[in-house]
Design a protein around this motif. Structure first.
Motif, short mmCIF file in Angstrom:
data_model
loop_
_atom_site.label_atom_id
_atom_site.label_comp_id
_atom_site.label_asym_id
_atom_site.label_seq_id
_atom_site.Cartn_x
_atom_site.Cartn_y
_atom_site.Cartn_z
N MET A 1 49.48 43.75 42.94
CA MET A 1 51.48 43.14 42.15
C MET A 1 51.38 43.96 41.29
N LEU A 2 51.38 45.39 41.21
CA LEU A 2 51.56 46.15 40.47
C LEU A 2 53.35 46.33 40.44
N TRP A 3 53.95 47.17 39.05
CA TRP A 3 55.39 47.19 38.84
C TRP A 3 56.20 48.55 39.65
N ASP A 4 55.48 49.62 39.44
CA ASP A 4 54.84 50.54 40.06
C ASP A 4 54.16 51.24 41.51
N PRO A 5 54.96 50.95 42.30
CA PRO A 5 54.45 51.82 43.95
C PRO A 5 53.91 52.40 43.83
N ALA A 6 53.98 53.59 42.37
CA ALA A 6 52.59 55.43 43.25
C ALA A 6 51.40 54.78 42.69
N LYS A 7 51.49 52.82 41.76
CA LYS A 7 50.27 52.73 41.48
C LYS A 7 49.59 52.24 42.79
N ARG A 8 50.40 51.24 42.80
CA ARG A 8 49.82 49.70 43.53
C ARG A 8 49.22 50.12 44.74
N GLU A 9 48.02 49.42 44.98
CA GLU A 9 47.14 49.52 46.36
C GLU A 9 48.02 49.61 47.67
N THR A 10 47.43 50.01 48.15
CA THR A 10 48.03 50.60 49.44
C THR A 10 47.32 49.26 50.51
N ALA A 11 47.91 49.11 51.88
CA ALA A 11 47.43 47.92 52.53
C ALA A 11 46.49 49.20 53.54
N PRO A 12 45.75 49.88 53.75
CA PRO A 12 44.31 50.25 53.99
C PRO A 12 43.75 50.44 52.92
N ALA A 13 44.04 50.86 52.20
CA ALA A 13 42.46 50.62 50.83
C ALA A 13 43.08 48.72 51.34
N SER A 14 43.81 48.49 50.62
CA SER A 14 43.58 46.42 50.37
C SER A 14 42.51 46.20 51.87
N LEU A 15 42.69 46.54 53.25
CA LEU A 15 41.71 46.34 53.86
C LEU A 15 40.45 46.59 53.51
N ILE A 16 39.53 47.67 53.07
CA ILE A 16 38.26 47.77 52.86
C ILE A 16 38.27 47.33 51.23
N HIS A 17 38.74 46.07 50.86
CA HIS A 17 38.71 45.60 49.06
C HIS A 17 37.09 44.69 49.37
N PRO A 18 36.56 44.74 48.02
CA PRO A 18 35.43 43.59 48.53
C PRO A 18 35.42 42.54 48.89
N TYR A 19 37.05 41.83 48.52
CA TYR A 19 37.93 40.41 48.37
C TYR A 19 37.47 40.02 50.36
N PHE A 20 37.26 41.11 50.71
CA PHE A 20 37.75 41.20 52.12
C PHE A 20 36.44 40.76 52.99
N THR A 21 35.42 41.04 52.37
CA THR A 21 33.83 41.25 52.73
C THR A 21 33.18 39.98 52.21
N THR A 22 34.05 39.63 51.09
CA THR A 22 32.65 38.87 49.80
C THR A 22 33.79 37.16 50.65
N GLU A 23 34.86 37.66 51.09
CA GLU A 23 35.27 35.95 51.64
C GLU A 23 34.71 35.66 52.68
N ARG A 24 34.53 36.89 52.92
CA ARG A 24 34.27 36.61 54.12
C ARG A 24 32.71 36.34 54.45
N SER A 25 31.83 36.62 53.33
CA SER A 25 30.13 36.33 53.72
C SER A 25 30.22 34.64 52.62
N LYS A 26 31.14 34.39 51.85
CA LYS A 26 30.88 32.84 51.33
C LYS A 26 31.77 31.73 52.28
N ALA A 27 32.64 32.22 53.56
CA ALA A 27 33.41 31.17 54.22
C ALA A 27 31.96 31.17 55.50
N GLU A 28 31.38 32.30 55.80
CA GLU A 28 30.25 32.45 56.99
C GLU A 28 29.35 31.25 56.58
#
Length: 96
Positions: free
Chosen positions: A55-82
């Protein structure tokens, strides 16, 4: 609503957007940024970090979709859910 959460864009946060708004005589509402931790106090640090990056104003600085998919959130939250799911399974097995 965006300005109410992200704060008013400035030359530091989105130089091209501010330039475009000025050229078109558009005025953004003056709002301070509200930290996402205040809006979502129970969100994990990883989720806050990812949402801030998306949610950055500048699209050039905003996280891309592919980069988002490898963000630690997805592995950390998945581990917590498991772990929670395994705890639930163990509780069910103990009851029977």
């Amino acid at each position: 609503k965006l300005c109410q959460v992200l704060g008013t864009p400035s030359k530091d946060t989105w130089v091209d957007g501010v330039r475009l708004a000025n050229s078109r005589k558009v005025k953004f509402p003056e709002c301070p940024k509200i930290p996402l931790t205040k809006l979502m106090p129970f969100a994990s640090p990883e989720s806050i970090e990812l949402m801030d990056a998306l949610m950055l104003w500048d699209p050039a600085k905003r996280e891309t979709a592919p980069a988002s998919l490898i963000h630690p959130y997805f592995t950390t939250e998945r581990s917590k859910a498991e772990v929670k799911e395994k705890e639930k399974e163990r509780e069910r097995a103990e009851r029977h």
